[in-house]
Enzyme design. Structure first.
Site, mmCIF file in Angstrom:
data_model
loop_
_atom_site.group_PDB
_atom_site.id
_atom_site.type_symbol
_atom_site.label_atom_id
_atom_site.label_comp_id
_atom_site.label_asym_id
_atom_site.label_seq_id
_atom_site.Cartn_x
_atom_site.Cartn_y
_atom_site.Cartn_z
ATOM 1 N N GLY B 32 0.837 -1.196 0.000
ATOM 2 C CA GLY B 32 0.000 0.000 0.000
ATOM 3 C C GLY B 32 0.862 1.233 0.000
ATOM 4 N N ASP B 143 -10.006 4.784 9.767
ATOM 5 C CA ASP B 143 -10.051 4.375 8.366
ATOM 6 C C ASP B 143 -10.642 2.971 8.224
ATOM 7 O OD1 ASP B 143 -9.756 4.616 5.694
ATOM 8 O OD2 ASP B 143 -7.575 4.480 5.657
#
Lengths: 245, 305
Positions: B32, B143
């Site tokens: 990521g 998140d």
């Protein structure tokens, strides 16, 4: 440690400067004065590949001690808040590193600490990022090619204040547009804690075919101090407070 | 995407600069914005997940969270923490990494594929159960999105706790689709209700795997997407109540959802009973015929005698 006030210029543009002094030099000057310069290059959603001239975006931010990012319009909102936060953390880390060097000796930065201590230091940095005060002067390139992107810019600015106002530290924003035939930059929004009420700010704009990024940045830097630099110097006072904590 | 500053291939060995532990890289699991996760093995033969990144501060914050939430009140919230260190490559560059429990599972989207819409509610209940624990500790997930979740033996696990934020602070990272600020539904401040909104968006995503954008009027978009999904029909009112701010805690929201699921089960259990009833009749019939056969048999036998 008491958090102080961080100062940032956020430049939104879509091309290369082609008029006046070198924006990279001005950014370096700003950094010296304790003002961080962040730059976001805004691409058209239909644009393919990287347009020319956007390398400057990275160079300006690097010289200004800030963060740069080149994005498509649709990710502008998320990028604007991310860049601003990253730059805040970077500035705070820079400051913490300086303190560490003073306490622990040369080249002792956060990265060099053993993991255990590093874990404690980053919590302090986090805490400062949450509680410090922040001034952001947004400088928007409103040259012809930017025109249809301005509604997105407006939305992104509202979103920025939404993100930052959730912090416990206080924020001040102001918005300037360039080019402006008379004063290089044009004040669109005076210092305010909220960017919610900025409807129609980009409605009356006249833009020539030139992009004086350097002069605009310099003017923004002057504005930061509240009044032009030379006046302050004549008064014999330091034009910029230390951005310290 | 920035080019990775380190080169690790299957078979590479990572040795910690501070703790000296050795890990052999087996394969890459994913990457990521803030790092790459590898599957690795220790000399003792245990397998773990190893995350290596460039931003040492961010990595440390993640480690702090893992240490805190590997186990809360006996419940595993995130992956359990194993080790944190720096790896120095051949060129002398230091790369921060940490090692955690390897959670072997599948993505929520592949898990939900082909399942009845009851599972949308069950998954949401699992999420809310864990969130309730986290919120009790004074933290908010932040998140919350499907990318940060895995389903491992029919149970949802969090695999990335990097966005966990102390209550009352600003949300430090978010993903627009799951962010109530993006939809014009509230502040980007970490409070339990921030996570609750994200749970409804995860439910929406289960019906719309390709997701959707907010358009010119975000609320209308949400409402119409909700109204036009048959999968979400049983949850329509429940999701709307959450958007209207009726649920203040994960616990309250879980109770609301449990009501719906139990009601649905009652409906199906009535069917079950009817089926049971029929099966009972069949049994009686069978018993009767065996009895008849036995009587008949004994009659025949007595006849021969």
């Amino acid at each position: 440690m008491k958090p102080g006030r961080l100062k940032q210029i956020l430049l939104l543009t879509d091309g290369c400067s082609n008029h006046g002094e070198d924006p990279i030099a001005v950014a370096a000057l700003a950094r010296n004065q304790g003002v961080t310069v962040n730059v976001i290059g805004v691409l058209d959603d239909r644009q393919n590949g990287r347009p020319q001239g956007l390398e400057e975006v990275e160079s300006i931010a690097e010289a200004g001690g800030g963060v740069s990012q080149i994005v498509y319009q649709k990710s502008l909102s998320q990028t604007v808040q991310m860049v601003t936060r990253q730059a805040m953390n970077q500035t705070i880390q820079g400051f913490v590193n300086k303190e560490l060097t003073e306490i622990l000796g040369k080249d002792q930065t956060i990265e060099e600490l053993p993991p255990e201590q590093r874990g404690e230091v980053v919590e302090v940095v986090e805490e400062l990022g949450e509680s410090c005060d922040l001034d952001v002067l947004v400088l928007v390139d409103t040259s012809a090619s930017m025109h249809h992107k301005l509604p997105t810019v407006k939305e992104a600015l509202f979103d920025l204040s939404l993100s930052l106002n959730a912090r416990s530290g206080s924020n001040q924003f102001s918005v300037y547009a360039f080019p402006d035939p008379k004063k290089t930059i044009k004040k669109m929004v005076d210092w305010t804690p909220e960017l919610g009420e900025i409807h129609g700010i980009f409605s009356k704009l006249n833009s020539g075919g030139y992009t004086p990024t350097g002069p605009a940045l310099k003017e923004a830097l002057y504005t930061f101090a509240g009044k032009p630099l030379f006046e302050r110097l004549r008064d014999g006072e330091d034009p910029y407070e230390e951005t310290g904590f | 995407m920035k080019k990775r500053a380190f080169n690790l291939t299957p078979g590479s060995q990572v040795i910690g600069k501070w703790n000296g532990h050795k890990y052999m890289i087996i394969k890459e699991l994913g990457f990521g914005a803030c790092g790459t996760v590898f599957l690795c093995r220790t000399l003792q033969g245990d397998t773990y997940a190893l995350k290596m990144g460039e931003d040492s501060s961010r990595m440390m914050l993640e480690v702090n969270m893992l240490k805190k939430f590997g186990k809360v009140q006996g419940v595993k919230l995130g992956p359990s923490f194993v080790d944190v260190d720096d790896w120095v490559d051949q060129k002398g560059g230091a790369h921060p990494f940490y090692v955690m429990e390897y959670i072997d599972g599948i993505s929520l989207s592949s898990f939900i594929k082909g399942k009845t819409n009851e599972w949308i509610g069950i998954c949401a209940i699992q999420l809310l159960t864990d969130l309730e624990k986290l919120h009790e500790c004074g933290y908010v997930f932040g998140d919350l999105k499907t990318d940060n979740l895995l389903v491992s033996s029919s149970r949802i696990r969090w695999i990335d706790v990097g966005g966990v934020t102390a209550s009352g602070r600003a949300i430090k990272e978010y993903t627009e689709f799951y962010d109530r600020g993006y939809w014009g539904m509230g502040m980007r401040r970490s409070e339990p209700t921030y996570d609750l909104f994200a749970v409804t968006m995860i439910m929406m995503e289960m019906a719309y795997p390709a997701k959707f954008e907010k358009g010119s009027s975000p609320l209308k978009t949400l409402e119409s997407k909700l109204a036009s999904s048959s999968q979400l029909k049983p949850y329509r009112q429940f999701i709307q109540s959450c958007w209207k701010g009726r649920y203040k805690s994960a616990q309250a929201m879980k109770a609301g959802l449990t009501d719906i699921l139990l009601k649905r089960q009652e409906g199906s259990s009535r069917l079950q009973k009817r089926r049971d009833g029929r099966r009972g009749e069949e049994m009686e019939l069978a018993a009767l015929s065996i009895f008849a056969a036995a009587v008949f048999g004994s009659a025949v036998v007595s006849f021969w005698l």
